[in-house]
Structures are given as C-alpha cells and as structure tokens.
Design a protein around this motif. Structure first.
Motif, PDB file in Angstrom:
ATOM      1  N   PHE A  24       0.842  -1.181   0.000  1.00 17.74           N
ATOM      2  CA  PHE A  24       0.000   0.000   0.000  1.00 17.74           C
ATOM      3  C   PHE A  24       0.884   1.239   0.000  1.00 17.74           C
ATOM      4  O   PHE A  24       1.997   1.225   0.504  1.00 17.74           O
ATOM      5  CB  PHE A  24      -1.008   0.002   1.160  1.00 17.74           C
ATOM      6  CG  PHE A  24      -0.496   0.516   2.461  1.00 17.74           C
ATOM      7  CD1 PHE A  24      -0.578   1.862   2.768  1.00 17.74           C
ATOM      8  CD2 PHE A  24       0.036  -0.355   3.401  1.00 17.74           C
ATOM      9  CE1 PHE A  24      -0.114   2.332   3.993  1.00 17.74           C
ATOM     10  CE2 PHE A  24       0.491   0.103   4.619  1.00 17.74           C
ATOM     11  CZ  PHE A  24       0.424   1.452   4.916  1.00 17.74           C
ATOM     12  N   LYS A  25       0.348   2.261  -0.628  1.00 19.50           N
ATOM     13  CA  LYS A  25       1.074   3.515  -0.756  1.00 19.50           C
ATOM     14  C   LYS A  25       0.196   4.646  -0.266  1.00 19.50           C
ATOM     15  O   LYS A  25      -0.996   4.680  -0.553  1.00 19.50           O
ATOM     16  CB  LYS A  25       1.457   3.758  -2.211  1.00 19.50           C
ATOM     17  CG  LYS A  25       2.386   2.707  -2.767  1.00 19.50           C
ATOM     18  CD  LYS A  25       2.652   2.918  -4.234  1.00 19.50           C
ATOM     19  CE  LYS A  25       3.532   1.777  -4.727  1.00 19.50           C
ATOM     20  NZ  LYS A  25       3.640   1.715  -6.166  1.00 19.50           N
ATOM     21  N   ILE A  26       0.803   5.555   0.452  1.00 14.52           N
ATOM     22  CA  ILE A  26       0.099   6.758   0.866  1.00 14.52           C
ATOM     23  C   ILE A  26       0.379   7.822  -0.192  1.00 14.52           C
ATOM     24  O   ILE A  26       1.533   8.099  -0.519  1.00 14.52           O
ATOM     25  CB  ILE A  26       0.541   7.213   2.262  1.00 14.52           C
ATOM     26  CG1 ILE A  26       0.167   6.126   3.281  1.00 14.52           C
ATOM     27  CG2 ILE A  26      -0.095   8.557   2.606  1.00 14.52           C
ATOM     28  CD1 ILE A  26       0.565   6.413   4.692  1.00 14.52           C
ATOM     29  N   GLN A  66      -9.678   5.808  -0.445  1.00 13.82           N
ATOM     30  CA  GLN A  66      -8.942   4.554  -0.584  1.00 13.82           C
ATOM     31  C   GLN A  66      -9.252   3.984  -1.956  1.00 13.82           C
ATOM     32  O   GLN A  66     -10.413   3.879  -2.334  1.00 13.82           O
ATOM     33  CB  GLN A  66      -9.345   3.549   0.492  1.00 13.82           C
ATOM     34  CG  GLN A  66      -9.083   4.015   1.904  1.00 13.82           C
ATOM     35  CD  GLN A  66     -10.373   4.286   2.637  1.00 13.82           C
ATOM     36  OE1 GLN A  66     -11.094   5.219   2.327  1.00 13.82           O
ATOM     37  NE2 GLN A  66     -10.666   3.481   3.643  1.00 13.82           N
ATOM     38  N   ILE A  67      -8.204   3.619  -2.674  1.00  7.74           N
ATOM     39  CA  ILE A  67      -8.355   3.006  -3.983  1.00  7.74           C
ATOM     40  C   ILE A  67      -7.529   1.728  -3.984  1.00  7.74           C
ATOM     41  O   ILE A  67      -6.383   1.730  -3.543  1.00  7.74           O
ATOM     42  CB  ILE A  67      -7.879   3.945  -5.113  1.00  7.74           C
ATOM     43  CG1 ILE A  67      -8.741   5.211  -5.122  1.00  7.74           C
ATOM     44  CG2 ILE A  67      -7.910   3.236  -6.460  1.00  7.74           C
ATOM     45  CD1 ILE A  67      -8.336   6.224  -6.178  1.00  7.74           C
ATOM     46  N   SER A  68      -8.124   0.647  -4.459  1.00  7.92           N
ATOM     47  CA  SER A  68      -7.416  -0.628  -4.517  1.00  7.92           C
ATOM     48  C   SER A  68      -7.512  -1.228  -5.906  1.00  7.92           C
ATOM     49  O   SER A  68      -8.575  -1.217  -6.522  1.00  7.92           O
ATOM     50  CB  SER A  68      -8.017  -1.629  -3.519  1.00  7.92           C
ATOM     51  OG  SER A  68      -7.797  -1.189  -2.207  1.00  7.92           O
ATOM     52  N   THR A  69      -6.386  -1.752  -6.368  1.00 13.60           N
ATOM     53  CA  THR A  69      -6.378  -2.597  -7.553  1.00 13.60           C
ATOM     54  C   THR A  69      -6.273  -4.023  -7.016  1.00 13.60           C
ATOM     55  O   THR A  69      -6.277  -4.234  -5.803  1.00 13.60           O
ATOM     56  CB  THR A  69      -5.181  -2.280  -8.472  1.00 13.60           C
ATOM     57  OG1 THR A  69      -3.974  -2.652  -7.812  1.00 13.60           O
ATOM     58  CG2 THR A  69      -5.149  -0.797  -8.843  1.00 13.60           C
ATOM     59  N   ARG A  70      -6.121  -4.984  -7.884  1.00 16.55           N
ATOM     60  CA  ARG A  70      -5.988  -6.369  -7.410  1.00 16.55           C
ATOM     61  C   ARG A  70      -4.647  -6.621  -6.739  1.00 16.55           C
ATOM     62  O   ARG A  70      -4.490  -7.609  -6.041  1.00 16.55           O
ATOM     63  CB  ARG A  70      -6.199  -7.332  -8.561  1.00 16.55           C
ATOM     64  CG  ARG A  70      -7.645  -7.349  -9.022  1.00 16.55           C
ATOM     65  CD  ARG A  70      -7.933  -8.509  -9.929  1.00 16.55           C
ATOM     66  NE  ARG A  70      -9.325  -8.540 -10.299  1.00 16.55           N
ATOM     67  CZ  ARG A  70     -10.255  -9.201  -9.625  1.00 16.55           C
ATOM     68  NH1 ARG A  70      -9.948  -9.865  -8.546  1.00 16.55           N
ATOM     69  NH2 ARG A  70     -11.503  -9.188 -10.043  1.00 16.55           N
ATOM     70  N   THR A  71      -3.690  -5.719  -6.906  1.00 14.13           N
ATOM     71  CA  THR A  71      -2.352  -5.959  -6.345  1.00 14.13           C
ATOM     72  C   THR A  71      -1.862  -4.873  -5.403  1.00 14.13           C
ATOM     73  O   THR A  71      -0.876  -5.086  -4.703  1.00 14.13           O
ATOM     74  CB  THR A  71      -1.315  -6.115  -7.477  1.00 14.13           C
ATOM     75  OG1 THR A  71      -1.324  -4.925  -8.281  1.00 14.13           O
ATOM     76  CG2 THR A  71      -1.622  -7.328  -8.343  1.00 14.13           C
ATOM     77  N   GLU A  72      -2.510  -3.717  -5.394  1.00 15.54           N
ATOM     78  CA  GLU A  72      -2.022  -2.612  -4.561  1.00 15.54           C
ATOM     79  C   GLU A  72      -3.174  -1.827  -3.951  1.00 15.54           C
ATOM     80  O   GLU A  72      -4.243  -1.716  -4.534  1.00 15.54           O
ATOM     81  CB  GLU A  72      -1.175  -1.642  -5.397  1.00 15.54           C
ATOM     82  CG  GLU A  72       0.115  -2.230  -5.915  1.00 15.54           C
ATOM     83  CD  GLU A  72       0.872  -1.219  -6.746  1.00 15.54           C
ATOM     84  OE1 GLU A  72       1.932  -0.771  -6.298  1.00 15.54           O
ATOM     85  OE2 GLU A  72       0.382  -0.884  -7.849  1.00 15.54           O
ATOM     86  N   ASP A  73      -2.901  -1.259  -2.781  1.00 15.81           N
ATOM     87  CA  ASP A  73      -3.846  -0.384  -2.108  1.00 15.81           C
ATOM     88  C   ASP A  73      -3.229   1.011  -2.015  1.00 15.81           C
ATOM     89  O   ASP A  73      -2.025   1.145  -1.792  1.00 15.81           O
ATOM     90  CB  ASP A  73      -4.149  -0.883  -0.694  1.00 15.81           C
ATOM     91  CG  ASP A  73      -4.858  -2.223  -0.687  1.00 15.81           C
ATOM     92  OD1 ASP A  73      -5.660  -2.470  -1.601  1.00 15.81           O
ATOM     93  OD2 ASP A  73      -4.607  -3.022   0.230  1.00 15.81           O
ATOM     94  N   TYR A  74      -4.061   2.022  -2.157  1.00 16.30           N
ATOM     95  CA  TYR A  74      -3.611   3.411  -2.083  1.00 16.30           C
ATOM     96  C   TYR A  74      -4.493   4.174  -1.115  1.00 16.30           C
ATOM     97  O   TYR A  74      -5.711   4.012  -1.127  1.00 16.30           O
ATOM     98  CB  TYR A  74      -3.713   4.081  -3.458  1.00 16.30           C
ATOM     99  CG  TYR A  74      -2.854   3.441  -4.505  1.00 16.30           C
ATOM    100  CD1 TYR A  74      -1.570   3.900  -4.752  1.00 16.30           C
ATOM    101  CD2 TYR A  74      -3.332   2.368  -5.253  1.00 16.30           C
ATOM    102  CE1 TYR A  74      -0.771   3.296  -5.721  1.00 16.30           C
ATOM    103  CE2 TYR A  74      -2.546   1.762  -6.218  1.00 16.30           C
ATOM    104  CZ  TYR A  74      -1.273   2.232  -6.454  1.00 16.30           C
ATOM    105  OH  TYR A  74      -0.489   1.632  -7.398  1.00 16.30           O
TER     106      TYR A  74
END
Length: 181
Positions: A24-26, A66-74
C-alpha cells in the motif's frame, strides 16, 4: 446509451493476494497522484471507498480516499491534494471501460461529485448487488465474511478522519477495512 457488458460471460473468481502481501502507498504529493493515475490507466477495474466527516459541518468533507487494484492499495490524502484529485482522476472514474467497485456508494458518489467534480461510470455496487440477490444481510462486513472469509474490522468506521498526521492504526484500518471489496 450503450452498455459496456453487452454479452456477459461467466468469469472465474480471481484469488487475491493476502492482505499482508498487498503493498500500500500513501498518496500525499502530486507526483504520487500522477503515478496512481498511471496505474489506474493500466487496470480494468479498481475499488474505491471514501472516509467522510461532517462533525460541526453542514455538508461535511471528504477526508480520505482509498483506492485498490488487485495488487495494490492506495490511501489518498484528500486534504493535501484537494485541488488535484479531480484533474488527475476524473477521466479514469468516468471511463466506461473501467469497472469501479464500491459498497453502498450512494453517499460516496455525491461526495466525489461535490468535492472533486468526479462522475462515475460503470459502477458495480456490492451493496446494491446484495439487495438484488436478496441476501440475508447487506453489509460489507457480512459480504467479506461470507464470500471471502475475511473478518472486517469496523472499529474506526466513525473515527475523526480529519486528524493529521493519520495515526498508524487508522492507516492500517483504511487499507484493510474494505480491502478490494
């Protein structure tokens, strides 16, 4: 209007990475928001959730995205990027070829429009799906437990999301509470 999914075909569920293995990235700087936009450009779908606060406020304001793809969270700090969120993300949210996944999006849709001028096309709302399917419960907590075997932590659901810097426990909550609904 032509719908994107004219010929629906059955798709096999995709196994997601365990939460502990999902990065995850801020997102607090414009360059980070630009990188997020580039990532979203390369995916077919992404999940979105907003944290909102209206304590002592008539309309309230969106405090976190919050935004999520199948591999990462933001985690997007909306306070730091307020004027940039719309310009960088607007086209991605209105792209009918990209599926946006939300749960109980009624208010989130209003907040996205009001605060960032973002309109959403091709939305799959898991809350609405649970109503159509006449499930015994409609909450995200129930859906996560029933379909994914994940126990949702709702401890900070009503927290004051205006706090900065965001405490670590709230950051962890933001990445896990609706993990890729």
């Amino acid at each position: 209007m032509d719908f994107v999914d004219k010929n629906l075909i059955e798709k096999k569920p995709v196994n997601l990475l365990p939460l502990e293995e999902t990065s995850f990235k801020i997102v607090e700087k414009v360059k980070d928001l630009k990188e997020l936009a580039a990532t979203l450009q390369s995916v077919e779908e992404f999940a979105v959730d907003l944290e909102h606060n209206q304590y002592r406020s008539f309309q309230g304001l969106t405090c976190l995205m919050q935004i999520s793809t199948r591999t990462e969270d933001y985690i997007v700090d909306t306070f730091k990027l307020w004027d940039h969120i719309g310009p960088y993300l607007r086209e991605l949210f209105k792209d009918p070829k990209k599926k946006k996944v939300m749960h109980g999006a009624d208010r989130d849709i209003i907040w996205l429009q009001r605060d960032f001028g973002i309109y959403v096309c091709n939305l799959f709302d898991t809350g609405q799906a649970s109503r159509v399917l006449k499930l015994e419960r409609k909450s995200l907590e129930f859906l996560l437990k029933h379909y994914c075997g994940v126990a949702a932590n709702k401890e900070y659901q009503n927290a004051d999301w205006r706090i900065r810097p965001l405490p670590d426990v709230m950051t962890r909550y933001a990445t896990s509470s609706d993990h890729r609904d």
